[in-house]
Design an enzyme around this catalytic site. Sequence first.
Site, PDB file in Angstrom:
ATOM      1  N   ALA A 236     -33.010 -99.233 102.104  1.00  0.00           N
ATOM      2  CA  ALA A 236     -33.090-100.351 101.163  1.00  0.00           C
ATOM      3  C   ALA A 236     -31.747-101.053 100.983  1.00  0.00           C
ATOM      4  O   ALA A 236     -31.683-102.260 100.846  1.00  0.00           O
ATOM      5  CB  ALA A 236     -33.598 -99.850  99.823  1.00  0.00           C
ATOM      6  N   LYS A 237     -30.686-100.274 101.015  1.00  0.00           N
ATOM      7  CA  LYS A 237     -29.373-100.867 100.733  1.00  0.00           C
ATOM      8  C   LYS A 237     -28.568-101.110 102.004  1.00  0.00           C
ATOM      9  O   LYS A 237     -27.404-101.478 101.957  1.00  0.00           O
ATOM     10  CB  LYS A 237     -28.574 -99.935  99.813  1.00  0.00           C
ATOM     11  N   SER A 238     -29.185-100.916 103.138  1.00  0.00           N
ATOM     12  CA  SER A 238     -28.399-100.944 104.367  1.00  0.00           C
ATOM     13  C   SER A 238     -27.971-102.352 104.730  1.00  0.00           C
ATOM     14  O   SER A 238     -28.564-103.339 104.317  1.00  0.00           O
ATOM     15  CB  SER A 238     -29.207-100.353 105.504  1.00  0.00           C
TER      16      SER A 238
END
Length: 298
Positions: A236-238
């Site tokens: 999700a935060k990549s």
Amino acid sequence: MSAESAAGAFQPNYVGRFAPSPTGSLHLGSLLAAVGSFVDARHHGGRWLVRMEDLDTARVVPGCADEMLRALEAFGLHWDGAIEYQSTRKHHYLEALTRLSERNLSYRCSCTRAERSAQGGYPGTCRSGARLTGPTATRFRVADEPVRFADRVQGECVFDLRQLGDVVVRRRDGTFAYQLAVVVDDGLQGVTDVVRGADLLDNTPWQLALQRALDLPTPRYAHLPLVVEPRAGKLAKSRRSLPLVPAHASVLLHEVLTLLGQAPTAELKSELPERILAWATGHWNLDAVAGIREVRAP
Ligand code: GLU
């Protein structure tokens, strides 16, 4: 000298394409596919088309296609000709579907999602007739034979079509499926070279079989390494899934070319996108990623 470098650069009939689905912003992985297909086309003196694969209306995000096109321009990825939108080309897919049906290469399938996922590759349950009444999907009947092709990056590939199973060409809600539309459009648009992410490598055997079934030519394929997460489990935060900021175009282009093994000089980071792409076109060497399936985002 490898087959790739021996082939010679100038191929005036080369037609390449970038075919994004406007379901989310461009991310590092899609930028890599766009840059790879663009630079490969320009290196060969070819044309580069952009096609919006917007058939899956449930997933299409309003405004996304325009945002993507603005981003491509900001990255110096200037396309040739008009943008094609698959949503305006349904008559072509219907024609292809009719041809498959006339050749007895398709059938209606009533299997539910639950039935299908329980079995892995589709085992052909409805081959001799849909078992339930109500809406049906349409499947392409694959031959019981291996499909071979020489990928320009991944090398010799062999897939067992029967194991992959009969693929859906029209969904039960009436939507034409990606496999059918991509084959029809690559054929009708005269695409000679498909350069895209390795996530689509195992879709290629279906596309080759559909080309044959529809009397369409088979392009050359080059499946570029897929960009994976810097650390596993942080999807999700990549960086990979983050939308790209066009203001950082030069740095991002430099990063993508580095991931593609092109070793751009550090000074290029401060050049305009068009200058960076011109450098990449002159120095393009697909052998730098030969056999590589994945690269890790920094
Ligand atoms: N529209 C597909 C995607 O975004 C790519 C199609 C292709 O390059 O063949 O994944």
